[in-house]
Design an enzyme around this catalytic site. Structure first.
Site, short mmCIF file in Angstrom:
data_model
loop_
_atom_site.label_atom_id
_atom_site.label_comp_id
_atom_site.label_asym_id
_atom_site.label_seq_id
_atom_site.Cartn_x
_atom_site.Cartn_y
_atom_site.Cartn_z
N LYS A 184 0.86 -1.18 0.00
CA LYS A 184 0.00 0.00 0.00
C LYS A 184 0.89 1.23 0.00
CE LYS A 184 -1.79 2.87 2.67
NZ LYS A 184 -1.61 4.02 1.74
N GLY A 240 7.06 5.16 7.86
CA GLY A 240 6.25 6.37 7.90
C GLY A 240 6.50 7.10 9.20
N SER A 241 5.52 7.86 9.63
CA SER A 241 5.71 8.69 10.82
C SER A 241 5.63 7.85 12.10
CB SER A 241 4.63 9.76 10.84
OG SER A 241 3.36 9.15 10.88
N VAL A 266 1.89 7.34 13.23
CA VAL A 266 1.15 6.24 12.58
C VAL A 266 1.78 4.89 12.96
CG1 VAL A 266 0.45 5.23 10.37
CG2 VAL A 266 0.30 7.69 10.71
N GLY A 267 3.09 4.87 13.13
CA GLY A 267 3.77 3.64 13.55
C GLY A 267 3.23 3.10 14.87
N GLU A 314 9.94 1.49 10.42
CA GLU A 314 10.97 2.50 10.09
C GLU A 314 10.28 3.85 10.23
OE1 GLU A 314 14.03 1.86 9.52
OE2 GLU A 314 14.07 -0.25 8.95
N CYS A 362 13.75 10.92 6.21
CA CYS A 362 13.81 10.48 7.61
C CYS A 362 15.21 10.59 8.17
CB CYS A 362 13.30 9.05 7.71
SG CYS A 362 14.10 7.96 6.54
N GLU A 401 10.34 16.59 14.42
CA GLU A 401 10.73 16.32 13.03
C GLU A 401 9.96 17.30 12.15
OE1 GLU A 401 9.26 12.72 11.07
OE2 GLU A 401 11.25 12.42 10.25
P1 NAD Z 1 2.57 8.58 7.35
O1 NAD Z 1 2.90 7.89 8.61
O2 NAD Z 1 1.57 9.65 7.36
O3 NAD Z 1 2.09 7.54 6.23
C1 NAD Z 1 2.85 6.43 5.86
C2 NAD Z 1 1.95 5.38 5.25
O4 NAD Z 1 1.05 4.90 6.25
C3 NAD Z 1 1.07 5.88 4.11
O5 NAD Z 1 1.00 4.88 3.12
C4 NAD Z 1 -0.26 6.08 4.77
O6 NAD Z 1 -1.34 5.99 3.89
C5 NAD Z 1 -0.27 4.93 5.76
N1 NAD Z 1 -1.18 5.07 6.90
C6 NAD Z 1 -1.60 6.21 7.49
N2 NAD Z 1 -2.44 5.93 8.51
C7 NAD Z 1 -2.56 4.58 8.56
C8 NAD Z 1 -3.26 3.68 9.40
N3 NAD Z 1 -4.02 4.11 10.40
N4 NAD Z 1 -3.14 2.36 9.17
C9 NAD Z 1 -2.35 1.91 8.18
N5 NAD Z 1 -1.66 2.70 7.35
C10 NAD Z 1 -1.75 4.04 7.54
O7 NAD Z 1 3.97 9.10 6.79
P2 NAD Z 1 4.27 10.00 5.52
O8 NAD Z 1 3.76 11.37 5.83
O9 NAD Z 1 3.84 9.32 4.28
O10 NAD Z 1 5.86 10.00 5.53
C11 NAD Z 1 6.61 10.83 6.34
C12 NAD Z 1 7.09 10.12 7.60
O11 NAD Z 1 7.75 8.91 7.25
C13 NAD Z 1 8.14 10.92 8.35
O12 NAD Z 1 7.88 10.87 9.73
C14 NAD Z 1 9.43 10.21 8.04
O13 NAD Z 1 10.45 10.39 8.98
C15 NAD Z 1 9.00 8.81 7.93
N6 NAD Z 1 9.95 8.03 7.14
C16 NAD Z 1 10.77 7.13 7.76
C17 NAD Z 1 11.70 6.42 7.03
C18 NAD Z 1 12.60 5.38 7.69
O14 NAD Z 1 13.11 4.53 6.99
N7 NAD Z 1 12.79 5.41 8.99
C19 NAD Z 1 11.82 6.62 5.67
C20 NAD Z 1 10.98 7.56 5.06
C21 NAD Z 1 10.04 8.24 5.80
#
Ligand code: NAD
Length: 451
Positions: free
Chosen positions: A153, A206-207, A210-211, A228, A262, A355
């Protein structure tokens, strides 16, 4: 319902797609579940050959995918080409994994015990918008190499290369149902994958916010989870460093991908005695940064991903912010934000602690090595970081003391296909890339044979 995909440099519509929801996620999981038995049974050399063919197909489409990624994510074309190169390399690297899925034999009384690395089953891969296909490939390649089937996804803002990938995988001979892409919102399609009883693992990037939700949701069915997450990494510059080199390298380490990285070294910690000299050199390199059209070969920084992201970033630079350096950005359509350096700042300022995920860096002076380490560690995150010094012993001491998953010394580069990548603390758990990533896509089975 449609998903409107924008081009952040022009604000124009790039694509209108069907918006996947809960039923589409369920259908994708059902396809992946049906395909699992046959995919895990593909012999290791054949699975390796298929992954090489997939890498070949991606290589053939390299330029087309790079342009699509540059337009959809607003990243400079030169960066997009590099990232797509990494996607190809990642599939080649893990193409070696099926034939190296080694186990142990363990002498025990009355017989022999042996271990096998078994695939987990259906794995959901949930990815962000900043490095769309690259981060997906870090999960896809080891997951498929280990014999799992996947539902990917992508972020709803940047689904285009993932959808292309699904087609390319089929053309390359990966059997139907092994790779499934669901382009829909996280709150519906994503959340469904996290709760689905037939999904055995979620690999998420992701963030941190959300993680946390994903880890909690996955707990209901005891899914395997790797995370991550976000970062607020320190770039520690000692007075005995090559200051010119450190200042020349600092902008790309935080303004690369318009700061939406990130690993962004967004806290630049500078030994106080070198602060003036460093700031002078930094100003020169920030002002030289070329911000503009992602498809222009000379561009070094593009726009932010969305209007919402620009609003968030701007909230860290209110009119009374201590702006020490401000670069340039185009006027007119596009989600532009100039590279910005804040100094002086207080340790509790929002810009120092949170961040930002945009082209805004803070510079914080430190007194000595102990204070540098304390400041570097004064964060909930622990993803990346850099240390600049000519003193080798000090570099290693500080590297061991900083609580972070990936570090570089006299360089800001720390992400490679062959080396582990991942966070300490609230930057997540598990490791991607390198030799250990496959472990996160397998279960260890122990078999005892009575002799
Ligand atoms: P996000 O957490 O908003 O979204 C990431 C993904 O999660 C998207 O596909 C989103 O649709 C999905 N998502 C959102 N809510 C969800 C839920 N309740 N259940 C399941 N899936 C859900 O992050 P973003 O805004 O797309 O990306 C930015 C963030 O990602 C930053 O915090 C950044 O630091 C982090 N990031 C981390 C790494 C790493 O490897 N550590 C790499 C890139 C980005």
């Amino acid at each position: 319902m449609t998903l409107t995909v924008l081009e952040p440099a022009t604000e124009r519509v790039l694509a209108e797609l069907p918006r996947a929801g809960v039923e589409d996620a369920d259908a994708a999981v059902a396809r992946a579940k049906a395909a699992f038995g046959a995919w895990r049974a593909v012999s290791p050399p054949d699975r390796a050959r298929l992954l090489h063919r997939l890498a070949d197909s991606l290589q053939l489409r390299h330029e087309e995918l790079a342009v699509l990624e540059a337009r959809n994510a607003g990243k400079p074309i030169a960066d997009a080409r590099g990232e797509l190169g990494m996607v190809v390399d990642t599939f080649r690297y893990y193409a070696a994994a099926p034939e190296r899925a080694l186990g142990d034999t363990i002498p025990v009384p009355g017989g022999i015990a042996m271990t096998f690395r078994e695939p987990i089953g259906v794995v959901a891969l949930i990815t962000p918008w900043n490095f769309p296909l690259t981060i997906a490939s870090w999960k896809l390649a080891p997951a498929l190499a280990a014999g799992n089937t996947v539902v990917l996804k992508p972020a709803e803002l940047t689904p285009l290369t993932a959808l292309e990938f699904e087609r390319i995988a089929l053309e390359a001979g990966i059997p139907e149902g092994v790779v499934n892409v669901v382009a829909g919102p996280g709150s519906t399609a994503g959340a469904r994958l996290v709760e689905h009883p037939d999904v055995a693992k979620v690999a998420f990037t992701g963030s941190t916010e959300v993680g946390r939700r994903i880890a909690a949701g996955a707990a209901q069915t005891i899914k395997r989870v790797t995370l991550e997450l976000g970062g607020k990494s320190a770039n520690v510059v000692f007075a005995d460093a090559d200051l010119q080199a450190a200042a020349a390298a600092a902008p790309s380490a935080v303004f690369g991908n318009a700061g939406q990285d990130c690993c962004a070294r967004s806290r630049i910690l500078v030994e106080r005695s070198a602060l003036d000299a460093f700031m002078e050199a930094l100003e020169e390199s920030v002002e030289a940064l070329r911000v503009g059209d992602p498809l222009d070969e000379a561009t070094q920084m593009g726009p932010l991903i969305s209007a919402g992201q620009r609003e968030t970033v701007a909230s860290f630079v209110p009119p009374d912010a201590p702006v020490a350096i401000r670069g340039s950005a185009p006027d007119g359509p596009g989600y532009w934000f100039p590279p910005t350096v804040l100094c002086p700042v207080e340790p509790d300022d929002r810009a120092v602690r949170e961040e930002i995920f945009g082209p805004v860096a803070v510079v914080v002076p430190f007194r000595d090595e102990a204070e540098a380490v304390a400041l570097a560690n004064d964060t909930i995150y622990g993803l990346s970081g850099s240390i600049w010094t000519r003193d080798g012993a000090k570099a290693l001491r500080v590297a061991r003391a900083v609580e972070t998953g990936v570090l570089s010394i006299n360089s800001n580069s720390s992400v490679r296909v062959a080396t582990p990548f991942g966070g300490f603390k609230q930057s997540g758990y598990g490791r991607e890339l390198g030799p250990h990533a496959v472990d996160h896509y397998t279960e260890v089975k122990t078999v005892y044979y009575a002799t």
